[in-house]
Write a protein that holds these residues in place. Structure first.
Motif, PDB file in Angstrom:
ATOM      1  N   VAL A 160      10.850  -1.583  -8.556  1.00  0.00           N
ATOM      2  CA  VAL A 160       9.475  -1.252  -8.918  1.00  0.00           C
ATOM      3  C   VAL A 160       9.051  -0.220  -7.876  1.00  0.00           C
ATOM      4  O   VAL A 160       9.791   0.051  -6.945  1.00  0.00           O
ATOM      5  CB  VAL A 160       8.548  -2.474  -8.904  1.00  0.00           C
ATOM      6  CG1 VAL A 160       8.928  -3.429 -10.026  1.00  0.00           C
ATOM      7  CG2 VAL A 160       8.608  -3.187  -7.570  1.00  0.00           C
ATOM      8  N   THR A 161       7.874   0.316  -7.982  1.00  0.00           N
ATOM      9  CA  THR A 161       7.480   1.503  -7.223  1.00  0.00           C
ATOM     10  C   THR A 161       7.831   1.428  -5.741  1.00  0.00           C
ATOM     11  O   THR A 161       8.295   2.407  -5.148  1.00  0.00           O
ATOM     12  CB  THR A 161       5.980   1.773  -7.365  1.00  0.00           C
ATOM     13  OG1 THR A 161       5.687   1.912  -8.739  1.00  0.00           O
ATOM     14  CG2 THR A 161       5.558   3.019  -6.606  1.00  0.00           C
ATOM     15  N   THR A 162       7.630   0.258  -5.146  1.00  0.00           N
ATOM     16  CA  THR A 162       7.720   0.194  -3.687  1.00  0.00           C
ATOM     17  C   THR A 162       8.886  -0.638  -3.174  1.00  0.00           C
ATOM     18  O   THR A 162       8.942  -0.946  -1.988  1.00  0.00           O
ATOM     19  CB  THR A 162       6.411  -0.370  -3.122  1.00  0.00           C
ATOM     20  OG1 THR A 162       6.128  -1.601  -3.783  1.00  0.00           O
ATOM     21  CG2 THR A 162       5.265   0.599  -3.333  1.00  0.00           C
ATOM     22  N   LEU A 163       9.810  -1.018  -4.024  1.00  0.00           N
ATOM     23  CA  LEU A 163      10.983  -1.781  -3.607  1.00  0.00           C
ATOM     24  C   LEU A 163      12.232  -0.982  -3.943  1.00  0.00           C
ATOM     25  O   LEU A 163      12.527  -0.740  -5.106  1.00  0.00           O
ATOM     26  CB  LEU A 163      11.029  -3.126  -4.335  1.00  0.00           C
ATOM     27  CG  LEU A 163      10.014  -4.155  -3.888  1.00  0.00           C
ATOM     28  CD1 LEU A 163      10.068  -5.375  -4.798  1.00  0.00           C
ATOM     29  CD2 LEU A 163      10.284  -4.571  -2.441  1.00  0.00           C
ATOM     30  N   LEU A 164      12.975  -0.598  -2.912  1.00  0.00           N
ATOM     31  CA  LEU A 164      14.096   0.323  -3.081  1.00  0.00           C
ATOM     32  C   LEU A 164      15.390  -0.475  -3.218  1.00  0.00           C
ATOM     33  O   LEU A 164      15.947  -0.952  -2.230  1.00  0.00           O
ATOM     34  CB  LEU A 164      14.147   1.279  -1.891  1.00  0.00           C
ATOM     35  CG  LEU A 164      12.829   2.018  -1.635  1.00  0.00           C
ATOM     36  CD1 LEU A 164      12.928   2.899  -0.399  1.00  0.00           C
ATOM     37  CD2 LEU A 164      12.414   2.835  -2.841  1.00  0.00           C
ATOM     38  N   ASP A 165      15.884  -0.603  -4.450  1.00  0.00           N
ATOM     39  CA  ASP A 165      17.035  -1.483  -4.664  1.00  0.00           C
ATOM     40  C   ASP A 165      18.372  -0.751  -4.716  1.00  0.00           C
ATOM     41  O   ASP A 165      19.418  -1.394  -4.616  1.00  0.00           O
ATOM     42  CB  ASP A 165      16.847  -2.369  -5.899  1.00  0.00           C
ATOM     43  CG  ASP A 165      16.764  -1.590  -7.204  1.00  0.00           C
ATOM     44  OD1 ASP A 165      16.903  -2.218  -8.273  1.00  0.00           O
ATOM     45  OD2 ASP A 165      16.556  -0.361  -7.156  1.00  0.00           O
ATOM     46  N   TYR A 166      18.364   0.556  -4.875  1.00  0.00           N
ATOM     47  CA  TYR A 166      19.607   1.315  -4.830  1.00  0.00           C
ATOM     48  C   TYR A 166      19.412   2.554  -3.963  1.00  0.00           C
ATOM     49  O   TYR A 166      18.408   3.269  -4.086  1.00  0.00           O
ATOM     50  CB  TYR A 166      20.078   1.726  -6.231  1.00  0.00           C
ATOM     51  CG  TYR A 166      20.691   0.579  -7.005  1.00  0.00           C
ATOM     52  CD1 TYR A 166      19.935  -0.132  -7.923  1.00  0.00           C
ATOM     53  CD2 TYR A 166      22.015   0.209  -6.797  1.00  0.00           C
ATOM     54  CE1 TYR A 166      20.488  -1.187  -8.622  1.00  0.00           C
ATOM     55  CE2 TYR A 166      22.572  -0.846  -7.495  1.00  0.00           C
ATOM     56  CZ  TYR A 166      21.797  -1.539  -8.406  1.00  0.00           C
ATOM     57  OH  TYR A 166      22.345  -2.586  -9.100  1.00  0.00           O
ATOM     58  N   TRP A 167      20.395   2.781  -3.094  1.00  0.00           N
ATOM     59  CA  TRP A 167      20.365   3.899  -2.167  1.00  0.00           C
ATOM     60  C   TRP A 167      21.665   4.691  -2.278  1.00  0.00           C
ATOM     61  O   TRP A 167      22.726   4.124  -2.528  1.00  0.00           O
ATOM     62  CB  TRP A 167      20.246   3.396  -0.720  1.00  0.00           C
ATOM     63  CG  TRP A 167      19.030   2.602  -0.397  1.00  0.00           C
ATOM     64  CD1 TRP A 167      18.635   1.411  -0.950  1.00  0.00           C
ATOM     65  CD2 TRP A 167      18.044   2.920   0.591  1.00  0.00           C
ATOM     66  NE1 TRP A 167      17.469   0.977  -0.374  1.00  0.00           N
ATOM     67  CE2 TRP A 167      17.082   1.886   0.587  1.00  0.00           C
ATOM     68  CE3 TRP A 167      17.868   3.976   1.492  1.00  0.00           C
ATOM     69  CZ2 TRP A 167      15.971   1.870   1.430  1.00  0.00           C
ATOM     70  CZ3 TRP A 167      16.772   3.972   2.338  1.00  0.00           C
ATOM     71  CH2 TRP A 167      15.833   2.932   2.299  1.00  0.00           C
ATOM     72  N   SER A 202       0.850  -1.191   0.000  1.00  0.00           N
ATOM     73  CA  SER A 202       0.000   0.000   0.000  1.00  0.00           C
ATOM     74  C   SER A 202       0.885   1.240   0.000  1.00  0.00           C
ATOM     75  O   SER A 202       1.711   1.423   0.886  1.00  0.00           O
ATOM     76  CB  SER A 202      -0.879  -0.013   1.252  1.00  0.00           C
ATOM     77  OG  SER A 202      -1.595   1.203   1.372  1.00  0.00           O
ATOM     78  N   PHE A 203       0.700   2.078  -0.988  1.00  0.00           N
ATOM     79  CA  PHE A 203       1.578   3.243  -1.168  1.00  0.00           C
ATOM     80  C   PHE A 203       0.757   4.398  -1.735  1.00  0.00           C
ATOM     81  O   PHE A 203       0.016   4.206  -2.690  1.00  0.00           O
ATOM     82  CB  PHE A 203       2.721   2.870  -2.118  1.00  0.00           C
ATOM     83  CG  PHE A 203       3.657   3.986  -2.428  1.00  0.00           C
ATOM     84  CD1 PHE A 203       3.658   4.584  -3.677  1.00  0.00           C
ATOM     85  CD2 PHE A 203       4.550   4.438  -1.468  1.00  0.00           C
ATOM     86  CE1 PHE A 203       4.528   5.628  -3.965  1.00  0.00           C
ATOM     87  CE2 PHE A 203       5.432   5.463  -1.752  1.00  0.00           C
ATOM     88  CZ  PHE A 203       5.428   6.051  -2.998  1.00  0.00           C
TER      89      PHE A 203
END
Lengths: 108, 118
Positions: free
Chosen positions: B101-108, A93-94
């Protein structure tokens, strides 16, 4: 907003131990859960997505499971480089993205 | 290699302003949405803001809504966070993060420290 609750907040373990961290969502999120590892002074690193899928390059001693509201991260045999803080994050959920409070894995 | 490099942090007085930047390289910046995530000293991670690849969709956490503005310049491969009316509770390391993808942060990025204090 979906609240994420991790337990324990810290765990002391020895090299070679099996470590399990739990994450609970305040409502069902299917398998939309990620786990991150953060070492002191460093940015978080994505370990697991979709509850159980290992990010490329992550050692196979890390595994994730669960669906709905209850999830676990397991380190099958703790290595010295695994001492860090681990965060879960719901991806269902976002906005907003929400993270658990973190679990610090410390040396026993 | 994907790289995200934040800059612009520093010490600012309560009520002041600061503009953070995130320089991206190693990927097609204009194809990805981007996020800002912060971490107060000794605390957990808090999502701050999101911007879509074309800047058409923007979201903010309630804690910063009305005070922070996210923006991007795809021609310069750069992400920004304009922070106004800063409060002590905004003190944190601010990370820019790219999602797989929108909600998975793979690079910081490595983060930039903002300290709000008189």
């Amino acid at each position: 907003d979906i609240q994420m609750t991790q337990s324990p907040s810290s765990v002391s373990a020895s090299v070679g131990d099996r470590v399990t961290i739990t994450c609970r969502a305040s409502q069902g999120i299917s398998s939309w859960l990620a786990w991150y590892q953060q070492k002191p002074g460093k940015a978080p690193k994505l370990l697991i997505y979709a509850a159980s899928s290992l990010q490329s390059g992550v050692p196979s001693r890390f595994s994730g499971s669960g669906s709905g509201t209850d999830f676990t991260l397991t380190i099958s045999s703790l290595q010295p480089e695994d001492f860090a803080t681990y965060y879960c994050q719901q991806a269902n959920s976002f906005p907003p993205l929400t993270f658990g409070g973190g679990t610090k894995v410390e040396i026993k | 290699e994907v790289q995200l490099v934040e800059s612009g942090g520093g010490l600012v007085q309560p009520g002041g302003s600061l503009r953070l930047s995130c320089a991206a390289s190693g990927f097609t910046f204009s194809s990805y949405s981007m996020n800002w995530v912060r971490q107060a000293p000794g605390k957990g991670l808090e999502w701050v803001s999101y911007i879509s690849s074309s800047s058409s969709t923007i979201y903010y956490a309630d804690s910063v809504k009305g005070r922070f503005t996210i923006s991007r310049d795809n021609a310069k491969n750069s992400l920004y966070l304009q922070m106004n009316s800063l409060r002590a509770e905004d003190t944190a390391v601010y990370y820019c993060a790219r999602p797989a993808v929108t909600t998975l942060l793979d690079y910081w990025g490595q983060g930039t420290l903002v300290t709000v204090s008189s």
